[in-house]
Write a protein that holds these residues in place. Structure first.
Motif, short mmCIF file in Angstrom:
data_model
loop_
_atom_site.label_atom_id
_atom_site.label_comp_id
_atom_site.label_asym_id
_atom_site.label_seq_id
_atom_site.Cartn_x
_atom_site.Cartn_y
_atom_site.Cartn_z
N GLU A 221 8.42 -70.27 -55.77
CA GLU A 221 7.44 -69.32 -55.25
C GLU A 221 8.09 -67.97 -54.98
N GLY A 222 9.31 -67.98 -54.46
CA GLY A 222 10.03 -66.74 -54.21
C GLY A 222 10.33 -65.98 -55.48
N LEU A 223 10.72 -66.71 -56.54
CA LEU A 223 11.01 -66.07 -57.83
C LEU A 223 9.75 -65.48 -58.46
N VAL A 224 8.63 -66.19 -58.31
CA VAL A 224 7.36 -65.65 -58.81
C VAL A 224 7.04 -64.35 -58.08
N ASP A 225 7.28 -64.32 -56.77
CA ASP A 225 7.02 -63.11 -55.99
C ASP A 225 7.96 -61.98 -56.40
N ASP A 226 9.24 -62.28 -56.57
CA ASP A 226 10.21 -61.25 -56.98
C ASP A 226 9.90 -60.71 -58.37
N THR A 227 9.40 -61.57 -59.25
CA THR A 227 9.20 -61.19 -60.66
C THR A 227 7.83 -60.56 -60.91
N PHE A 228 6.78 -61.17 -60.35
CA PHE A 228 5.40 -60.74 -60.67
C PHE A 228 4.66 -60.09 -59.49
N ARG A 229 5.21 -60.18 -58.28
CA ARG A 229 4.60 -59.66 -57.07
C ARG A 229 3.32 -60.42 -56.68
N ILE A 230 3.44 -61.35 -55.78
CA ILE A 230 2.28 -62.05 -55.24
C ILE A 230 1.61 -61.13 -54.23
N LYS A 231 0.33 -60.86 -54.42
CA LYS A 231 -0.41 -59.97 -53.53
C LYS A 231 -1.58 -60.73 -52.92
N CYS A 232 -1.57 -60.83 -51.61
CA CYS A 232 -2.69 -61.44 -50.89
C CYS A 232 -2.97 -62.86 -51.42
N LEU A 571 2.71 -67.23 -39.40
CA LEU A 571 1.91 -66.01 -39.23
C LEU A 571 2.84 -64.84 -39.44
N THR A 572 2.53 -63.99 -40.40
CA THR A 572 3.40 -62.85 -40.70
C THR A 572 2.59 -61.57 -40.81
N THR A 573 3.22 -60.46 -40.50
CA THR A 573 2.54 -59.17 -40.65
C THR A 573 2.29 -58.90 -42.14
N ALA A 574 3.14 -59.45 -42.99
CA ALA A 574 2.95 -59.39 -44.46
C ALA A 574 4.04 -60.25 -45.08
N VAL A 575 3.79 -60.75 -46.27
CA VAL A 575 4.85 -61.43 -47.01
C VAL A 575 5.72 -60.35 -47.64
N THR A 576 7.03 -60.51 -47.53
CA THR A 576 7.93 -59.47 -48.03
C THR A 576 9.00 -60.08 -48.93
N ASN A 577 9.78 -59.22 -49.54
CA ASN A 577 10.98 -59.63 -50.28
C ASN A 577 11.93 -58.44 -50.28
N SER A 578 13.06 -58.57 -50.93
CA SER A 578 14.08 -57.51 -50.85
C SER A 578 13.57 -56.19 -51.43
N ALA A 579 12.81 -56.26 -52.53
CA ALA A 579 12.32 -55.03 -53.16
C ALA A 579 11.32 -54.31 -52.25
N ARG A 580 10.41 -55.06 -51.63
CA ARG A 580 9.44 -54.44 -50.72
C ARG A 580 10.14 -53.81 -49.52
N LEU A 581 11.19 -54.47 -49.05
CA LEU A 581 11.95 -53.96 -47.92
C LEU A 581 12.58 -52.60 -48.26
N MET A 582 13.18 -52.52 -49.45
CA MET A 582 13.82 -51.27 -49.88
C MET A 582 12.78 -50.19 -50.17
N GLU A 583 11.67 -50.58 -50.76
CA GLU A 583 10.61 -49.59 -51.07
C GLU A 583 10.02 -49.00 -49.80
N ALA A 584 9.95 -49.82 -48.74
CA ALA A 584 9.43 -49.32 -47.46
C ALA A 584 10.35 -48.26 -46.87
N MET A 585 11.63 -48.37 -47.15
CA MET A 585 12.61 -47.40 -46.63
C MET A 585 12.78 -46.19 -47.55
N SER A 586 12.35 -46.33 -48.78
CA SER A 586 12.59 -45.28 -49.78
C SER A 586 11.64 -44.10 -49.62
#
Length: 590
Positions: A221-232, A571-586
Motif C-alpha cells: 500500500e505504501g509503494l502504491v502511494d509513493d508511485t501513484f499517489r493515493i488520494k482520499c 485518525l490522521t490529519t492526512a495520509v502522508t509520505n516522504s514526497a508530500r512532506l518535502m513538497e509541503a516544505m518546498s
C-alpha cells in the motif's frame, strides 16, 4: 497489561454514521439556499453559469477569499446581480470574513460552515483530509487547526463513548488534548453513561518522528502511494496499469478482496501471492466444465459476478506491481534502500553522503534529493558545517537558486540542520529553548522551538532497539516484528513509542526517551474513566497522528495488533509520505 496475548481481535466501531452525519449536514446547508444550480470548488475555475445563485465549498484560505471576491466584483462591473453563498469546511475563520469585508463584498455573500472533519477511508482509518495541517503548524506555527482536531475528538467521544485512557506526546498533541477536555467539560453529559467502545487514545505529533516519514515505503500500500499517489482512499491507475488506453479510478479499502490481503505485505511477497490467487481463480472458473444445467445456473447467479470482479481487481494489482517494478528499477531502488539502511544504522556515512551527491549531480529528482539530505541530517543529529554547505551548494547549482527558501523552511522545521561547533546550543538558542519549554509559551510558534531541537536519533534508536539485530537473513515471509515494513532494518519510531507507552500504561520508565525527544513537558497520561471500560473496549486503540501518517506506520501497527490480540484505529490529519512532506516544505511548486 494493555496488550493481552489473545488470538481473537475485537470488533471495530462502525464509522459509517460519520459519513451520514456529514452528508446530512451538507444537504441541510444547501437547502437553506433554494435553487442552487451548481456547487463550485474554487481550486477549479468555474464554468460560466446563468444561475442567479452561486454556492462555493472552500477551505478557509485567504487566497480562496480573494478568488471569490474577484468573481463577485466582476459580476458587479458587468451589472449582474446574484446571490452568493460560501460554505467553509471544516470551519469558518474570522480572517476570511475580514478579507471579504476588505474587498467590499461582505454584504453580498452569506457564509456558513460545514464541520466535515472526519472522513472514513476504511474500516480502521479516519482522515481529516487536512494536508495543509503539516506546513501550517510545523513550519508556520499556525494553530488554527487545533480546534478542528479537538472538535473531531469530541465528536468521536460523543458517538462512541468516553475514552478511558489517553496518552500523548508533542506540543500540538498537548494543546489538542487540553482544548478537547474543555469541550468535554462544557458539554458534559452528552456521552455520560455510555459504555466506551474505544479503550485507549494516543496523540502523536509528526515532528516526534520525522525519520519514519522520510524512509522509502516497501509495503504494497505504501509503494502504491509513493508511485501513484493515493488520494482520499482512491488511486488513478493509468494506461500502463489498466492495459488499455484509459485511466481508471479505483477505491483501495477492505472491500477490495485482493487488495485487503496484500496491502500490508512486504512487496517481495506480493507477486507470489498474486500468482497463487490467479491459479485459484482459474481453478474456480474451470469447475464449470463438469456442471449440469442446474449447477451452471447456480454458478452463474451466485458466483460468476464475484469471480469476474475478483479477476478484474487481480489484473489491476498485477499491472500496478509491474508498473512499480519498472519505475523502481529505473531509479536504482535497491541501491537507494541500501543507502537508507546505512543512514538508519549509522554505517558508511561518507559513502552515503557520496551517494546523495551523485543523486544531486545526476538530477534524479529535486524532491528525492531533499528527502535523502533530510534523512542524513536527522539520523546524524545535523550535518557538519562542511557537508551542509557542500550539499546545499551542489543542490542549488543542480536544481536552481529558486530552492533557496526551501532550505530556510527545512531548517526552521528541524528537518535539515547544521551542527553547531561541538554540537552545543548557542546563547541565543538556549534562551529560546528556555522560552519554548516554559508552560506559558503556548503562543510561541514551533518554528522557534526547532532552533533548540536536536534529533538525538542514535541515542533514541539504542534505547528503544529500533535497529533489530538479526542472525542471518530477515524472513520477510514470516515477519517477527514491526521492522518488516522497512525490510527488517528499522522499527518505526512512532510505532515503538506507541507500543511501549501502551504496555507500560503511561510514560513511566521512558523518562530518558522523552528527554531525548525534547518533549519533557509535552508527554501526558490521562486515565480518568477506566472503571467504565469493558475488557473488549480496552483492546481497541485509537492512534491520532497530528501532521500526517504513512501507510508503513499503519501496516506496522496492524501487525502489532494481530500479534497482541487488539485492534488499532487510525485518525490522521492526512495520509502522508516522504514526497508530500518535502513538497509541503518546498517553495518551488512542481
Amino acid at each position: 497489561m494493555a496488550f493481552p496475548h489473545r488470538p481473537d481481535a475485537p470488533e471495530l466501531p462502525d464509522f459509517s454514521m460519520l459519513k451520514r452525519l456529514a452528508r446530512d449536514q451538507l444537504i441541510y446547508l444547501l437547502e437553506q439556499q433554494h435553487e442552487v444550480d451548481k456547487l463550485y470548488k474554487v481550486e477549479n475555475k468555474p464554468a460560466l453559469s446563468s444561475s442567479e445563485q452561486l454556492c462555493f465549498l472552500v477551505r478557509p484560505r485567504i487566497k480562496n477569499m480573494r478568488y471569490i471576491a474577484n468573481l463577485v466584483n466582476a459580476d458587479k462591473l458587468a451589472g449582474r446581480t446574484r446571490k452568493y453563498k460560501v460554505i467553509f469546511s471544516p470551519q469558518k475563520f474570522y480572517a476570511c470574513e475580514m478579507v471579504l469585508e476588505e474587498e467590499g463584498i461582505y454584504g453580498d455573500v452569506s457564509c456558513d460552515e460545514w464541520a466535515f472533519s472526519l472522513l472514513p477511508l476504511d474500516v480502521d482509518l479516519l482522515s481529516m483530509e487536512l494536508p495543509e495541517f503539516f506546513r501550517d503548524y510545523f513550519l508556520e506555527g499556525d494553530q488554527r487547526w487545533i480546534n478542528t482536531v479537538a472538535q473531531a475528538l469530541h465528536l468521536l467521544s460523543t458517538l462512541y463513548g468516553p475514552f478511558p485512557n489517553c496518552y500523548g506526546i508533542g506540543r500540538c498533541a498537548k494543546m489538542s488534548h487540553e482544548l478537547w477536555k474543555k469541550l468535554e467539560e462544557e458539554e458534559d453529559g452528552e456521552s455520560k453513561g455510555r459504555r466506551p467502545e474505544i479503550g485507549h487514545v494516543f496523540l502523536l505529533d509528526r515532528d516526534v518522528d520525522f525519520v519514519t516519514a522520510l524512509c522509502s515505503q516497501v509495503v504494497y500500500e505504501g509503494l502504491v502511494d509513493d508511485t501513484f499517489r493515493i488520494k482520499c482512499g482512491s488511486v488513478d491507475f493509468g494506461p500502463e496499469v489498466t492495459s488499455s488506453d484509459k485511466s481508471l479510478k479505483v477505491l483501495l479499502n477492505a472491500k477490495d478482496k485482493v487488495f485487503s490481503e496484500i496491502r500490508n505485505e512486504h512487496f517481495s511477497n506480493v507477486f507470489s501471492f498474486l500468482s497463487q490467487k490467479a491459479r485459484n481463480l482459474q481453478a474456480q472458473y474451470d469447475r464449470r466444465r463438469g456442471m449440469d444445467i442446474k449447477q451452471m445456473k447456480n454458478f452463474v447467479s451466485q458466483e460468476l459476478k464475484g469471480l469476474k470482479q475478483e479477476h478484474r481487481l487481480l489484473s489491476l494489482h498485477i499491472g500496478a506491481c509491474e508498473s512499480i517494478m519498472k519505475k523502481k528499477t529505473k531509479q536504482d531502488f535497491q541501491e537507494l534502500i541500501k543507502t537508507e539502511h546505512a543512514l538508519l544504522e549509522g554505517f558508511d556515512i561518507r559513502e552515503s553522503t557520496g551517494y546523495i551527491e551523485e543523486h544531486i549531480d545526476r538530477q534524479v529528482s529535486p524532491i528525492e534529493s531533499l528527502r535523502l539530505m533530510c534523512l542524513l541530517s536527522i539520523t546524524e543529529n545535523g550535518l557538519i558545517p562542511k557537508d551542509y554547505r557542500s550539499l546545499k551548494t551542489q543542490y542549488l547549482q543542480s536544481y536552481g537558486p529558486e530552492h533557496l527558501l526551501t532550505f530556510s523552511n527545512l531548517r526552521r522545521a528541524g528537518l535539515l540542520t547544521e551542527q553547531a561547533p561541538g554540537d552545543t546550543l548557542t546563547a541565543v538558542e538556549s534562551k529560546v529553548s528556555k522560552l519554548v519549554t516554559d508552560k506559558a509559551a503556548g503562543k510561541i510558534t514551533d518554528a522557534f522551538s526547532s532552533l533548540a531541537k536536536r534529533s538525538n536519533f542514535r541515542a533514541i534508536s539504542k534505547k528503544l532497539n529500533l535497529i533489530p539485530r538479526v542472525d542471518g537473513e530477515y524472513d520477510l515471509k514470516v515477519p517477527r516484528d514491526m521492522a518488516y515494513v522497512f525490510s527488517g532494518a528499522y522499527v518505526p519510531l512512532s510505532c515503538r513509542i506507541i507500543e511501549q507507552v501502551l504496555e507500560r500504561r503511561g510514560w513511566q520508565g521512558l523518562d530518558e526517551v522523552v528527554r531525548l525527544l525534547n518533549c519533557s513537558e509535552l508527554a501526558f497520561t490521562d486515565m480518568s474513566k477506566e472503571d467504565k471500560a469493558s475488557t473488549e473496549s480496552l483492546r481497541v486503540i485509537l492512534v491520532v497522528f497530528l501532521g500526517g501518517c504513512t501507510f508503513s506506520e499503519i501496516s506496522a501497527l496492524r501487525f502489532l495488533g494481530r500479534e497482541k490480540g487488539c485492534r488499532f484505529i487510525f485518525l490522521t490529519t492526512a495520509v502522508t509520505n516522504s514526497a508530500r512532506l518535502m513538497e509541503a516544505m518546498s517553495e518551488v511548486k512542481a
